[in-house]
Scaffold this active site. Structure first.
Site, PDB file in Angstrom:
ATOM      1  N   GLY A 189      35.029  44.958  51.913  1.00  0.00           N
ATOM      2  CA  GLY A 189      36.026  45.958  52.442  1.00  0.00           C
ATOM      3  C   GLY A 189      37.214  45.414  53.279  1.00  0.00           C
ATOM      4  N   HIS A 229      49.943  48.269  44.283  1.00  0.00           N
ATOM      5  CA  HIS A 229      49.948  49.623  44.048  1.00  0.00           C
ATOM      6  C   HIS A 229      50.810  49.806  42.655  1.00  0.00           C
ATOM      7  CE1 HIS A 229      47.101  51.439  46.942  1.00  0.00           C
ATOM      8  NE2 HIS A 229      47.595  50.450  47.548  1.00  0.00           N
ATOM      9  N   THR A 230      50.950  48.774  41.866  1.00  0.00           N
ATOM     10  CA  THR A 230      51.738  48.816  40.916  1.00  0.00           C
ATOM     11  C   THR A 230      50.875  48.816  39.587  1.00  0.00           C
ATOM     12  OG1 THR A 230      52.256  46.132  41.299  1.00  0.00           O
ATOM     13  CG2 THR A 230      53.942  47.933  41.611  1.00  0.00           C
ATOM     14  N   ASP A 231      49.749  48.106  39.748  1.00  0.00           N
ATOM     15  CA  ASP A 231      48.833  47.856  38.455  1.00  0.00           C
ATOM     16  C   ASP A 231      48.615  49.239  37.704  1.00  0.00           C
ATOM     17  OD1 ASP A 231      47.060  48.557  40.380  1.00  0.00           O
ATOM     18  OD2 ASP A 231      45.607  46.877  39.924  1.00  0.00           O
ATOM     19  N   ASP A 271      42.419  43.074  40.051  1.00  0.00           N
ATOM     20  CA  ASP A 271      41.263  42.220  41.105  1.00  0.00           C
ATOM     21  C   ASP A 271      40.552  41.808  39.901  1.00  0.00           C
ATOM     22  OD1 ASP A 271      42.584  43.512  42.912  1.00  0.00           O
ATOM     23  OD2 ASP A 271      41.146  44.963  43.463  1.00  0.00           O
ATOM     24  N   SER A 293      38.895  41.976  47.221  1.00  0.00           N
ATOM     25  CA  SER A 293      38.334  42.186  46.186  1.00  0.00           C
ATOM     26  C   SER A 293      36.824  41.462  46.056  1.00  0.00           C
ATOM     27  CB  SER A 293      39.108  41.441  44.826  1.00  0.00           C
ATOM     28  OG  SER A 293      40.155  42.214  44.816  1.00  0.00           O
ATOM     29  N   SER A 294      36.230  41.717  47.211  1.00  0.00           N
ATOM     30  CA  SER A 294      34.554  41.516  47.190  1.00  0.00           C
ATOM     31  C   SER A 294      34.079  42.267  45.793  1.00  0.00           C
ATOM     32  CB  SER A 294      33.913  41.731  48.476  1.00  0.00           C
ATOM     33  OG  SER A 294      34.064  43.031  48.691  1.00  0.00           O
TER      34      SER A 294
HETATM   35  C1  GLA Z   1      43.035  47.507  45.141  1.00  0.00           C
HETATM   36  C2  GLA Z   1      42.857  47.878  43.676  1.00  0.00           C
HETATM   37  C3  GLA Z   1      43.848  47.220  42.553  1.00  0.00           C
HETATM   38  C4  GLA Z   1      45.485  47.437  43.232  1.00  0.00           C
HETATM   39  C5  GLA Z   1      45.335  47.337  44.620  1.00  0.00           C
HETATM   40  C6  GLA Z   1      46.657  47.585  45.191  1.00  0.00           C
HETATM   41  O1  GLA Z   1      42.769  46.427  45.073  1.00  0.00           O
HETATM   42  O2  GLA Z   1      41.504  47.284  43.015  1.00  0.00           O
HETATM   43  O3  GLA Z   1      43.551  47.565  41.298  1.00  0.00           O
HETATM   44  O4  GLA Z   1      45.495  48.802  42.832  1.00  0.00           O
HETATM   45  O5  GLA Z   1      44.454  47.930  45.287  1.00  0.00           O
HETATM   46  O6  GLA Z   1      47.653  46.848  44.603  1.00  0.00           O
END
Ligand code: GLA
Length: 364
Positions: A101, A14-16, A151, A105-106
């Site tokens: 889910g 949750h930093t991106d 992702d 990152s599917s």
């Molecule tokens: C999901 C989002 C990313 C990122 C993460 C948390 O994977 O697609 O962009 O924010 O959550 O780090």
């Protein structure tokens, strides 16, 4: 045929979307998209996993998600056309093994593989960084999930044996070798999440509120990336307590990513493991994106032979934990953690022993 991998994130959650730092790597689980030209201007989308066939007119694509898995293919087609590219009609077949889910990152994998397939067929060339941005825009504008760039970026740019220390503001990155002697053991809680709408987008709004408040004292601040822990401590009492906790997570997590990269480079796996545990604690207590099953899976790893550290990976609210484990114990660890989780929850987890893989490209 084009392929794109899923990912795990070693640290930096949750930093991106706060212009901060992340440290993901691509994994061997991926998505493939086979593409063939059609004479008309229609898109025909099929999956090897799901029944049914979806057909769309390229002259009249929907502008928003339709609620089906095919949205990730459709969405990148729509965004490519919004950018002024003219797509040819195509038959697309999607296949893959990234669990859906599960925080691996599917969706980025299918977006990236589909983008490459559609580009090739229509004679479009774009740098990989632009492919990643296009996938993110598909999420933001078509799907409705306000995700960051992590992702799609690592799915495009991943490198075997390495994690990417990525600056999500400049998109500059450094390859950090993952030491030979460790494995990434990814444990799926089997609890599914959804990012479109809901809590994920709310977290992003809370961060933006934090920036608005802090900018009153520090007008140069554009994102939480620009905030130091000292500045936050100075004015923390002047913001709602919940907003303060969200900001504190992001500020400290950014520090952990930089610290973590140095520790991994120095081969300090115990030190890196400590940061992973701290990251999980912060996501649970301050950012509140963990869940009971993720916490149980992290606890289940404690004390197992070869274990360095564990944390939830990805957006949270379900999905997977990432465990850093000494290579020779990886199989044993996988068996033992599955058993512990099964006893604690009654659910049988899926466990994947992963190595860092290369990013997207032509498959054949
Ligand atoms: C999901 C989002 C990313 C990122 C993460 C948390 O994977 O697609 O962009 O924010 O959550 O780090």
């Amino acid at each position: 045929m084009f392929g794109a991998p899923g990912r795990v994130n070693l640290i930096g959650e949750h930093t991106d979307y706060n212009d901060g730092f992340v440290m993901p790597c691509a994994i061997g689980l991926g998505t493939r998209v086979a593409v063939a030209a059609r004479e008309d201007r229609r898109l025909l989308i099929r999956s090897a996993q799901f029944p049914g066939e979806f057909e769309f007119d390229l002259n009249d694509l929907p502008a928003r998600r339709t609620g089906s898995w095919c949205d990730y293919v459709l969405g990148v087609a729509a965004v490519l056309q919004q950018d002024g590219h003219r797509l040819r009609g195509a038959n697309l077949l999607v296949d893959g093994e990234v669990p859906i889910g599960a925080g691996l990152s599917s969706s980025a994998a299918i977006e990236v593989a589909s983008t490459l397939a559609l580009m090739e067929l229509s004679g479009i060339t774009l740098p990989m960084v632009e492919v990643a941005k296009l996938g993110q825009r598909c999420e933001n504008t078509f799907i409705g999930a306000r995700v960051g760039i992590m992702d799609q970026f690592v799915s495009c740019m991943g490198k075997a044996g390495h994690a990417l220390l990525l600056d999500c503001r400049s998109l500059e990155f450094e390859l950090i070798p993952i030491p030979d002697g460790v494995r990434m053991v990814v444990c799926n809680t089997m609890v599914k999440h959804e990012h479109a709408g809901g809590e994920y987008n709310r977290r992003r709004e809370e961060c933006e509120e934090g920036v608005r408040i802090l900018a009153k004292w520090y007008p140069e601040i554009r994102a939480l990336r620009d905030v130091s822990s000292g500045q936050l401590a100075e004015h923390g009492a002047e913001m709602p307590e919940k907003i303060f906790r969200r900001c504190l997570h992001v500020v400290l997590e950014n520090e952990r990513v930089q610290d973590g990269a140095r520790r991994l480079q120095a081969g300090d796996l115990n030190g890196f493991g400590e940061l992973m545990r701290a990251s999980h604690g912060s996501l649970r207590e301050l950012y509140e994106v963990s869940c009971r099953e993720l916490d149980l899976m992290v606890e289940a790893a404690e004390g197992l032979p070869g274990y360095y550290g564990s944390r939830m990976t990805g957006g949270g609210f379900g999905g997977c934990t990432l465990n850093l484990v000494e290579a020779r114990f990886a199989e044993d660890f996988a068996g033992r953690i599955s058993e512990r989780y099964r006893v604690a929850t009654g659910m049988t987890p899926e466990v994947y022993i992963c190595a860092a893989a290369d990013g997207a490209g032509v498959e054949g």
